[in-house]
Design an enzyme around this catalytic site. Structure first.
Site, PDB file in Angstrom:
ATOM      1  N   GLY A  27       0.837  -1.195   0.000  1.00 20.64           N
ATOM      2  CA  GLY A  27       0.000   0.000   0.000  1.00 20.64           C
ATOM      3  C   GLY A  27       0.870   1.241   0.000  1.00 20.64           C
ATOM      4  O   GLY A  27       2.029   1.210  -0.444  1.00 20.64           O
ATOM      5  N   SER A  28       0.329   2.327   0.522  1.00 18.86           N
ATOM      6  CA  SER A  28       1.031   3.609   0.452  1.00 18.86           C
ATOM      7  C   SER A  28       2.092   3.722   1.554  1.00 18.86           C
ATOM      8  O   SER A  28       2.041   3.009   2.568  1.00 18.86           O
ATOM      9  CB  SER A  28       0.013   4.740   0.601  1.00 18.86           C
ATOM     10  OG  SER A  28      -0.599   4.640   1.875  1.00 18.86           O
ATOM     11  N   THR A  51       0.616   4.712   5.100  1.00 14.22           N
ATOM     12  CA  THR A  51      -0.025   3.579   5.799  1.00 14.22           C
ATOM     13  C   THR A  51       1.024   2.551   6.208  1.00 14.22           C
ATOM     14  O   THR A  51       0.944   1.963   7.291  1.00 14.22           O
ATOM     15  CB  THR A  51      -1.115   2.926   4.925  1.00 14.22           C
ATOM     16  OG1 THR A  51      -1.958   3.937   4.403  1.00 14.22           O
ATOM     17  CG2 THR A  51      -1.952   1.946   5.717  1.00 14.22           C
ATOM     18  N   GLY A  52       2.021   2.330   5.362  1.00 14.25           N
ATOM     19  CA  GLY A  52       3.087   1.384   5.702  1.00 14.25           C
ATOM     20  C   GLY A  52       3.767   1.766   7.009  1.00 14.25           C
ATOM     21  O   GLY A  52       4.105   0.906   7.837  1.00 14.25           O
ATOM     22  N   GLU A  71       5.622  -3.390   1.087  1.00 14.95           N
ATOM     23  CA  GLU A  71       5.784  -3.068  -0.343  1.00 14.95           C
ATOM     24  C   GLU A  71       5.021  -1.775  -0.566  1.00 14.95           C
ATOM     25  O   GLU A  71       3.792  -1.779  -0.566  1.00 14.95           O
ATOM     26  CB  GLU A  71       5.183  -4.180  -1.222  1.00 14.95           C
ATOM     27  CG  GLU A  71       5.744  -5.564  -0.981  1.00 14.95           C
ATOM     28  CD  GLU A  71       7.188  -5.691  -1.416  1.00 14.95           C
ATOM     29  OE1 GLU A  71       7.601  -4.965  -2.341  1.00 14.95           O
ATOM     30  OE2 GLU A  71       7.909  -6.502  -0.826  1.00 14.95           O
ATOM     31  N   CYS A 116       2.081   0.415  -9.213  1.00 13.61           N
ATOM     32  CA  CYS A 116       3.185   0.912  -8.372  1.00 13.61           C
ATOM     33  C   CYS A 116       4.482   0.982  -9.160  1.00 13.61           C
ATOM     34  O   CYS A 116       5.297   1.861  -8.925  1.00 13.61           O
ATOM     35  CB  CYS A 116       3.348   0.029  -7.145  1.00 13.61           C
ATOM     36  SG  CYS A 116       3.627  -1.698  -7.547  1.00 13.61           S
TER      37      CYS A 116
END
Ligand code: NAD
Length: 488
Positions: free
Chosen positions: A232-233, A236-237, A254, A288
């Site tokens: 994800g972004s 958020t990571g 990732e 991505c």
């Protein structure tokens, strides 16, 4: 309701359930609906999982993991192979609901399902053996890899099933159980993938939960989850790893990217422009590892820009069968990309093709492929991950300078170099700070090669043998003969 082939030979692609402990599970008092980004109609109801559902899933996963860890590797491989065949049999149905939730064109929805099938089969060709570190008369040292237990996969909305497969299959092959946390925007195909999986794995080995924004933290905080694999972004990571740190669970991240492509002076402009545009505007840029900044040598800049504009005109956007790209997948992201496009207007950048406004004739969350001619390096469209159909082309003349410009970001997912001179391409490529370097290609990935982000684009490794190891504990066993002399 249990889900096995005898009782339920056909998947019902109209009603959607959580999959907990081998059963279809609903949340009758709390459901939600995502939106079809092509028609803006409401998609079917899906469960909103509560802490109760999470606890049930984690308990079942913990029970299942103990038994699954004892199943020989070859049997796990057979189950995954059969699962791949079954997905292939239902590929049309899966592609249809994937299209309904992501807005993907028919071709790209089928491509995602086909890629899942191929990935499942290719993961089965990998193996993870222990290693003999030393084997002498005095001492033997052997390292082995043992499953961690309960793995959670948290996925975004752009490739919701493919990105889960690269977590789920390595986790399951290495003897873990796997809980699939679906994206709130795209839970449909994921829940059906997991439902189908019940025919091939014992209860609790593969489960899936749908929910809202509260679901992810319930799983990352859960004390009985051993590893979270998150895609994800970057913001958020960072929250995910912070949450995982409280129970010291493993985390694989990732995250976002801002891939640069460096085009050298010796290329064939038409050929390279077409290849770059085809990747950049695929799925309307919501990839991505699409190139998001293109640096073109000044000697060929005008020719590459002109060729890219001409080629991109042939990439139709819409919802029919013959179109190349569909809409932005959800309203929140649509608003975000529109905001970025508004900044292009505000900064008076030159639009070589496309538009900073949505097309008036398509409905849905559509935007057209848009090419920006030589914006400054500090323009938002260059600095930020646009994750949409807008691509900036910039000029370069000095090799060291363009490498430095390509590297001047906190992200490092992928990068490509385009040149007939493979020595030059390799020399440039090795200086780029990214986990995946492509020469005369871009975005090629697969289960056998490790995939990792540099800088803030990721932590840990997905895919390849390293990706299998990521779901394991390492155990080193030191053995000396019983009558030997102890050595310290
Ligand atoms: P996101 O970070 O908003 O959400 C990703 C997932 O995390 C969703 O399932 C979401 O529900 C969940 N989530 C949200 N908050 C959470 C929290 N606090 N704890 C746990 N889970 C939480 O990302 P997105 O908008 O769905 O996806 C787009 C982003 O994903 C882009 O930045 C893109 O580059 C990135 N991405 C990266 C890769 C890669 O392989 N590196 C692949 C695809 C997408």
């Amino acid at each position: 309701m249990t889900v096995n082939e005898t009782e339920n030979p056909f998947l019902d692609f109209t009603t959607f359930y959580n999959i907990i402990d081998g059963e279809l599970s609903s949340t009758p008092d709390n459901v939600r609906h995502a939106t079809n980004p092509i028609t803006l109609e409401e998609n079917p109801a899906v469960p909103v999982s509560s802490i109760h559902d999470v606890n049930r899933a984690v308990e079942a996963a913990a029970r299942a993991a103990k038994l699954w860890a004892e199943v020989p590797w070859e049997k796990r491989v057979s189950a995954v192979r059969e699962y791949a065949d079954a997905i292939e049999d239902k590929a049309e149905d899966f592609a249809r609901i994937l299209r309904m939730e992501t807005g993907k064109t028919t071709m790209w929805a089928q491509h995602e399902i086909g890629t899942c099938v191929r990935y499942l089969r290719e993961f089965c060709e990998l193996s993870l053996h222990g290693e003999v570190i030393e084997d002498t008369k005095e001492r033997k040292i052997v390292t082995r890899y043992t499953p961690l237990g309960v793995a959670v996969g948290i996925v975004p909305w752009n490739y919701p099933v493919q990105l889960s497969c690269v977590k789920m299959i390595p986790a399951i092959l290495t003897g873990n159980s796997y809980i699939w946390k679906t994206s709130p925007y795209t839970p449909y195909c994921s829940l059906k993938f997991a439902e189908l999986g019940q025919r091939f794995f014992p209860s609790g080995v593969l489960q899936a939960l749908s929910g809202d924004d509260n679901l992810g933290p319930l799983l990352t905080e859960h004390p009985n989850v051993q590893i979270v694999s998150f895609t994800g972004s970057i913001p958020t990571g960072k929250k995910v790893i912070e949450s995982c740190s409280r129970t010291l669970k493993r985390a694989i991240l990732e995250l976002g990217g801002n891939d640069a492509a460096i085009v050298c002076a010796d290329v064939d402009p038409a050929s390279v422009a077409a290849k770059i545009a085809a990747v950049s505007f695929c799925h309307s840029g919501q990839i991505c590892i699409a190139m998001k900044r293109v640096y073109v040598h000044e000697a060929v800049y005008d020719a590459v820009l002109a060729a890219m504009v001409e080629f991109t005109k042939t990439l139709k956007v819409g919802s029919g069968n013959d179109v190349y790209a569909g809409p932005i997948s959800n309203k929140d992201h649509f608003e975000r990309v529109k905001n970025l496009l508004a900044d292009i207007d505000a900064a008076k950048l030159t639009v070589a093709l496309g538009s900073t406004k949505p097309p008036s004739d398509l409905g849905g969350y559509f935007l057209v492929p848009t090419i920006i001619d030589n914006p400054p390096d500090d323009a938002r469209v260059v600095v930020e991950e646009q994750f949409g159909p807008v691509l900036p082309l910039m000029k370069w003349s000095d090799e060291a300078d363009v490498i430095s410009r390509a590297n001047s970001t906190n992200m490092g997912l992928g990068a490509s170099v385009w040149s007939r001179d493979l020595d030059q391409a390799e020399r440039i490529g090795k200086q780029l700070q990214a986990g995946n370097i492509w020469i005369n290609t871009h975005a090629e990935i697969g289960p056998k090669a490790p995939f990792a982000g540099h800088k803030e684009s990721g932590l840990g490794v997905a895919m390849g043998v390293d990706g299998l190891k990521a779901f394991c504990n390492v155990q080193s066993i030191y053995t000396r003969p019983a009558d030997g002399v102890a050595q310290y």
